[in-house]
Structures are given as structure tokens and as C-alpha cells.
Design a protein around this motif. Sequence first.
Motif, PDB file in Angstrom:
ATOM      1  N   TYR A 268     112.160 -78.684   8.705  1.00  0.00           N
ATOM      2  CA  TYR A 268     111.984 -78.921   7.262  1.00  0.00           C
ATOM      3  C   TYR A 268     110.528 -79.248   6.965  1.00  0.00           C
ATOM      4  O   TYR A 268     109.933 -80.117   7.618  1.00  0.00           O
ATOM      5  N   GLY A 269     109.964 -78.569   6.005  1.00  0.00           N
ATOM      6  CA  GLY A 269     108.559 -78.779   5.635  1.00  0.00           C
ATOM      7  C   GLY A 269     108.409 -79.927   4.653  1.00  0.00           C
ATOM      8  O   GLY A 269     108.694 -79.761   3.470  1.00  0.00           O
ATOM      9  N   HIS A 270     107.961 -81.092   5.154  1.00  0.00           N
ATOM     10  CA  HIS A 270     107.787 -82.274   4.300  1.00  0.00           C
ATOM     11  C   HIS A 270     106.378 -82.284   3.691  1.00  0.00           C
ATOM     12  O   HIS A 270     106.203 -82.405   2.487  1.00  0.00           O
ATOM     13  N   VAL A 271     105.344 -82.145   4.558  1.00  0.00           N
ATOM     14  CA  VAL A 271     103.960 -81.996   4.083  1.00  0.00           C
ATOM     15  C   VAL A 271     103.419 -80.699   4.684  1.00  0.00           C
ATOM     16  O   VAL A 271     103.448 -80.519   5.907  1.00  0.00           O
ATOM     17  N   ILE A 272     102.958 -79.812   3.829  1.00  0.00           N
ATOM     18  CA  ILE A 272     102.550 -78.477   4.273  1.00  0.00           C
ATOM     19  C   ILE A 272     101.100 -78.233   3.877  1.00  0.00           C
ATOM     20  O   ILE A 272     100.721 -78.527   2.734  1.00  0.00           O
ATOM     21  N   PRO A 273     100.270 -77.730   4.797  1.00  0.00           N
ATOM     22  CA  PRO A 273      98.858 -77.501   4.432  1.00  0.00           C
ATOM     23  C   PRO A 273      98.740 -76.449   3.322  1.00  0.00           C
ATOM     24  O   PRO A 273      99.611 -75.585   3.208  1.00  0.00           O
ATOM     25  N   PRO A 274      97.656 -76.517   2.546  1.00  0.00           N
ATOM     26  CA  PRO A 274      97.507 -75.528   1.454  1.00  0.00           C
ATOM     27  C   PRO A 274      97.302 -74.114   1.977  1.00  0.00           C
ATOM     28  O   PRO A 274      97.554 -73.146   1.274  1.00  0.00           O
ATOM     29  N   VAL A 275      96.840 -74.009   3.214  1.00  0.00           N
ATOM     30  CA  VAL A 275      96.706 -72.687   3.836  1.00  0.00           C
ATOM     31  C   VAL A 275      96.930 -72.862   5.341  1.00  0.00           C
ATOM     32  O   VAL A 275      96.579 -73.887   5.912  1.00  0.00           O
ATOM     33  N   GLY A 276      97.540 -71.868   5.968  1.00  0.00           N
ATOM     34  CA  GLY A 276      97.771 -71.913   7.422  1.00  0.00           C
ATOM     35  C   GLY A 276      99.039 -72.662   7.776  1.00  0.00           C
ATOM     36  O   GLY A 276      99.801 -73.108   6.910  1.00  0.00           O
ATOM     37  N   GLY A 277      99.292 -72.762   9.085  1.00  0.00           N
ATOM     38  CA  GLY A 277     100.466 -73.488   9.579  1.00  0.00           C
ATOM     39  C   GLY A 277     101.758 -72.690   9.459  1.00  0.00           C
ATOM     40  O   GLY A 277     102.835 -73.275   9.475  1.00  0.00           O
ATOM     41  N   ASP A 278     101.651 -71.363   9.363  1.00  0.00           N
ATOM     42  CA  ASP A 278     102.865 -70.536   9.316  1.00  0.00           C
ATOM     43  C   ASP A 278     103.567 -70.570  10.680  1.00  0.00           C
ATOM     44  O   ASP A 278     102.978 -70.991  11.692  1.00  0.00           O
ATOM     45  N   THR A 279     104.803 -70.100  10.693  1.00  0.00           N
ATOM     46  CA  THR A 279     105.535 -69.945  11.962  1.00  0.00           C
ATOM     47  C   THR A 279     105.939 -68.478  12.092  1.00  0.00           C
ATOM     48  O   THR A 279     106.436 -67.889  11.119  1.00  0.00           O
ATOM     49  N   CYS A 280     105.710 -67.895  13.261  1.00  0.00           N
ATOM     50  CA  CYS A 280     106.071 -66.490  13.504  1.00  0.00           C
ATOM     51  C   CYS A 280     107.302 -66.405  14.399  1.00  0.00           C
ATOM     52  O   CYS A 280     107.495 -67.261  15.284  1.00  0.00           O
ATOM     53  N   PHE A 281     108.077 -65.372  14.186  1.00  0.00           N
ATOM     54  CA  PHE A 281     109.322 -65.155  14.943  1.00  0.00           C
ATOM     55  C   PHE A 281     109.355 -63.720  15.460  1.00  0.00           C
ATOM     56  O   PHE A 281     108.877 -62.803  14.779  1.00  0.00           O
ATOM     57  N   ALA A 282     109.966 -63.533  16.634  1.00  0.00           N
ATOM     58  CA  ALA A 282     110.067 -62.192  17.236  1.00  0.00           C
ATOM     59  C   ALA A 282     111.521 -61.952  17.637  1.00  0.00           C
ATOM     60  O   ALA A 282     112.193 -62.860  18.139  1.00  0.00           O
ATOM     61  N   SER A 283     111.994 -60.747  17.429  1.00  0.00           N
ATOM     62  CA  SER A 283     113.402 -60.433  17.623  1.00  0.00           C
ATOM     63  C   SER A 283     113.709 -59.955  19.043  1.00  0.00           C
ATOM     64  O   SER A 283     113.191 -58.920  19.488  1.00  0.00           O
TER      65      SER A 283
END
Length: 299
Positions: A122-137
Amino acid sequence: MLRDNRFQRFEVIPLTGALGADVRGVELADNADDEVFKELRRVLDHYHVIAIRGQKLTPQTFHEVARRFGAFSGNPVHQPMEGLEDVVTFMREPEDTGMVAGENWHMDLAWMEKPPGITMLYGHVIPPVGGDTCFASLEHAYHALSPGMKTLLESLTGIHCGKGVFGINAATMRLGLRTDNAKAIEELETEHPVICAHPATGKRYVFVSSVLQRFKGLTEAETKPIVDYILGLATRPERTCRVRWEEGTLTMWANPFVLHTAINDYSGYRRVTYRTTVKGHVPMAAPAESNDAKAVRAA
Ligand code: SIN
């Protein structure tokens, strides 16, 4: 924007052609009814990653919402939040340096006999840019294999090890680690089939992760090029999706069917997430199929 109209209780918008969906128009802390949770489970079975937008969760309500998806898996590595045994806080302050938690492609707790079925963040505090999460199948990775490689992998058993897990986590600032079982986990070796079937959909996937140390009967040196090859296939851009966080996003992933990685690109900003894991199944070997069937599936 494509909306998946098979799901009517809320909006489901695919993130890429491979996996992942945004979910909008549902409020989970508001004591949502059981049908909503069943439908979300179906969306997760299909897309393997869902980013449920616009939630307003505290650690306590996050815990309650997670519990609606099943029993917790337990987390023998991370120190939980005080008073909430199954919730961990991942925190990064603006001045922090070095690795972020979950950096590099991995599966959560793949060395457990029952790796978590769902991870929730759960994203409580999120940076204004960056910090994404990537997923691979790992399902698409299976389909990218040749019939011959599928047959070889069907005959193999992966040995997944907890070795090094505490060291990797200790390299991350502000992540408290448990000490009660560390030695046993470092020595743990768990066998899982390599070609598995999803317990709900029957779809095939390749169960590999960064902690697959060797195939049974093969050396680590013999195993590594094969595992690296499969990890490379899975993480090609066309088999991935990327969740761009907003405050109030609850991202859930079907942990054994995907690899994921946190992106370390938000130095100077704060990021705080709550994380938990819901119990999964013992990975189930897929029934053997003929080379013709394999070729048809791949087409
Ligand atoms: C994780 O690997 O569980 C964390 C991913 C993230 O923080 O983006």
C-alpha cells in the motif's frame, strides 16, 4: 483506454498487453461485500498484478482488508510493525542511499514450502517522481520457451534456497530483520517443480526466481545459464508491466506467477509503504503434454 467489461463491479483497465491492470471505483476499507473480494481475486487470477487506486488505508485497515483475501503467509525475514504481526513498513527517507527494498528481480519468499500466494503493498507516502514497481510474467515466459526446453524443464525440480536472504535485506537501510529463525532459513533448501500449473486457471508458468540455486541432480554451474536465460525471457519489456504509484494505491500481485523489482530512482524523496503477504499453495507440477500440444500453445 481499454476497459475489461468482463468485470462489472468496478473498472478494470489493462496496464500492458502482458499483465497487470488498474482497478478503479471500489473502496475496500468501507467493509466491501464478499462478492467484491471474490471478483478482485478473479481479476488477480487473470492479470496477476492489480493496482487498486484511491484507497484510504491505515496499517490497521490494510491488515483487515488483506485478511479478506485469506490467512497471512507469515514473514520470517522482516520485523513487523508494532502491534501488527503480519504488516511490515518499507520506509525510505530523502537522505537515504544504497539499495531500496526489493531492488532486483525476485519473487517473495520462493524458498518457502508454500510461497505467499499474494503480496500486497500500500502506497502511504509516494515520491512525486520515480519509485515505480515493475513486474514480469512467468506465464508469458513459459510460452516463449521452445517445445524441447519445455520438455527438459518438465523433467526438472528446482532447489530454492534461503541462503543470502538476510544479507540482501541488511543492505537496505531502515529494514528491521527478524533474528529468531535466521540460521535455519539460511540453510533451507526447498524443492519445487519447474513447470507448474496455476491452481485456479490451470495455466502453465515457469517457476523460477533469483533464489533457484540449482536443479536437482545438476550443479549450480550447469543450472545458472538456464535460469539466467529464463529470467532474461521473463523480464523482456513485452512480458512486463510497470505500476506508477499514487498515494492510496493498493498493489497486489499473484506472487508465484510473476517476478518483481522496485526501482531505485527517487533519491531525495520519501517513500513509505505497508506490505503483507497472504498464504499460497504448494506449487503444483503441470501435467505433462505432448510436443504437438506444446507447439500449438506456443503458436
Ligand atoms: C517488494 O519487493 O516487495 C517491494 C517493491 C516496492 O517497494 O516497490
